[in-house]
Design an enzyme around this catalytic site. Structure first.
Site, PDB file in Angstrom:
ATOM      1  CG  HIS A   1      -0.006   6.323   7.981  1.00  0.00           C
ATOM      2  ND1 HIS A   1       0.620   7.510   8.143  1.00  0.00           N
ATOM      3  CD2 HIS A   1      -0.809   6.222   6.999  1.00  0.00           C
ATOM      4  CE1 HIS A   1      -0.214   8.290   7.319  1.00  0.00           C
ATOM      5  NE2 HIS A   1      -0.843   7.728   6.559  1.00  0.00           N
TER       6      HIS A   1
ATOM      7  CD  GLU B   1       0.997   6.173   3.843  1.00  0.00           C
ATOM      8  OE1 GLU B   1       0.139   5.488   3.960  1.00  0.00           O
ATOM      9  OE2 GLU B   1       1.179   7.445   3.908  1.00  0.00           O
TER      10      GLU B   1
ATOM     11  CG  HIS C   1      -5.451   5.289   5.861  1.00  0.00           C
ATOM     12  ND1 HIS C   1      -4.816   4.767   4.841  1.00  0.00           N
ATOM     13  CD2 HIS C   1      -4.828   6.479   6.079  1.00  0.00           C
ATOM     14  CE1 HIS C   1      -3.729   5.634   4.336  1.00  0.00           C
ATOM     15  NE2 HIS C   1      -3.929   6.696   5.267  1.00  0.00           N
TER      16      HIS C   1
END
Length: 357
Positions: free
Chosen positions: A178, A317, A108
């Site tokens: 997210h 996502e 991420h």
């Protein structure tokens, strides 16, 4: 009625910089609250079949928990959503090393990623625009990347998320949102998400190894617990003795969406919670969607009057596939100077009058 946007203070960063919460309200009373730290959706209030509004996303009442080890609740993710194996990739003959913040791998965008920075917020009519410059070398990524995210709440009860970015050097880009959802909330309580009925329009998914890194294969969902082409409760097969479920400790996999028209907007997923009647549909231009069943929630986090127990939230996502910089047969994630990264996703809320099976 055009969506109204108001703003209020939401605490300060350790250096004293103020953070603002923006509240978007549409004609039907649907409410989305977003802060300019991490572009985080802190609240999203949607009605059940009785018309009762409830906050259906996981998050916190105050800024401080978001500054700590929050599991990306509601956040914008970048430069690269999902994992890059060993934090390494080669681009145009040069090897780049990113920080490894998820075991041996990069997750991420690193620490901090785009979820832990302040974005510049602008109210643009009925939209909230957030801008951030990620400088050359930030978290090891090449190039100055100028990213823009726009949130818009439509009277069709759709939350629209538009991403765009430009760069002055070739760089991987895979931006996503997210949020963790639980559509069973009534009166501030919810329970787990295992009874939510899920559909994902995907014939294949990205197989992973024990470190959640793609093997390179797109595995058929047929005959596996990953077949959500017809509506199935999330918890129906989550405990089966399946190697892929063991690797993800449940569902934590990228589904390769059926996209006959390439980048065209398609419905990726449909979720219904039979008790409340709430429905969430995800539409996206992205080639994949990461479905995560909240496997690492353990009751240690609390917020908004709730304790976030095991599997008390799920994520959908929209994104490209994990580790794509090292998987040349996956859809391209390299943005080059002169190109514009653009992608849009929509989260649509509705209700059904009776329980869906």
């Amino acid at each position: 009625m055009r969506t109204a946007i108001t703003q209020a203070p939401f605490g300060e960063l350790p250096d004293g910089e103020a953070i603002t919460q923006f509240t978007l309200t549409n004609a039907n009373g649907l409410v989305a609250k977003i802060i300019d730290f991490g572009g985080i959706i802190t609240e999203l209030h949607a009605p059940d079949r009785e018309g009762r509004l409830a906050d259906v996303v996981l998050g916190f009442d105050t800024l401080e928990p978001y500054l700590g080890d929050s599991p990306y609740f509601g956040a914008l993710i970048g430069r690269y959503g999902n994992r890059i194996a060993k934090g390494r990739f080669t681009l145009d003959g040069r090897e780049y090393q990113l920080p490894t913040n998820n075991g041996n791998n990069h997750l991420h965008g690193g620490a901090p990623g785009f979820d832990k920075v302040k974005w510049t917020a602008t109210v643009d009519g009925d939209s909230l625009r957030l801008d951030y410059r990620s400088v050359d070398g930030e978290q090891g990524y090449p190039g100055n990347l100028d990213a823009t995210v726009t949130y818009q709440l439509l009277d069709t009860n759709e939350l629209v998320v538009r991403f765009s970015a430009v760069t002055d050097k070739a760089t991987p880009v895979n931006l996503t949102q997210h949020s963790y959802f639980n559509l069973a909330v009534v009166g501030g309580t919810s329970g787990d998400i295992l009874g939510h009925v899920l559909t994902i329009d995907a014939d294949t998914f990205v197989a992973i190894d024990a470190e959640s890194i793609p093997t390179g294969a797109l595995s058929p969902v047929t005959g596996t617990p990953f077949d959500f082409r017809m509506p199935r409760p999330i918890g129906e097969r989550i405990g089966q003795p399946d190697k892929q479920l063991r690797h993800g400790q449940g569902y934590d996999h990228n589904f390769a969406l059926n996209k006959p028209d390439g980048k065209a907007m398609t419905r990726a997923a449909h979720v219904c919670e039979p008790g409340t009647g709430r429905v969430l549909e995800l539409f996206t231009e992205e080639p994949g969607v990461q479905f995560y069943s909240g496997n690492f929630l353990d009751g240690s986090l609390t917020g908004k009057g709730r304790t976030y127990e095991y599997r008390s939230g799920f994520c959908l996502e929209p994104q490209h596939f994990p580790d794509s910089p090292n998987q040349p047969h996956f859809p391209n994630v390299i943005l080059r100077p002169g190109e514009v990264y653009q992608t849009e996703s929509r989260f649509r809320f509705s209700v059904v009058e009776s329980a869906e099976k």
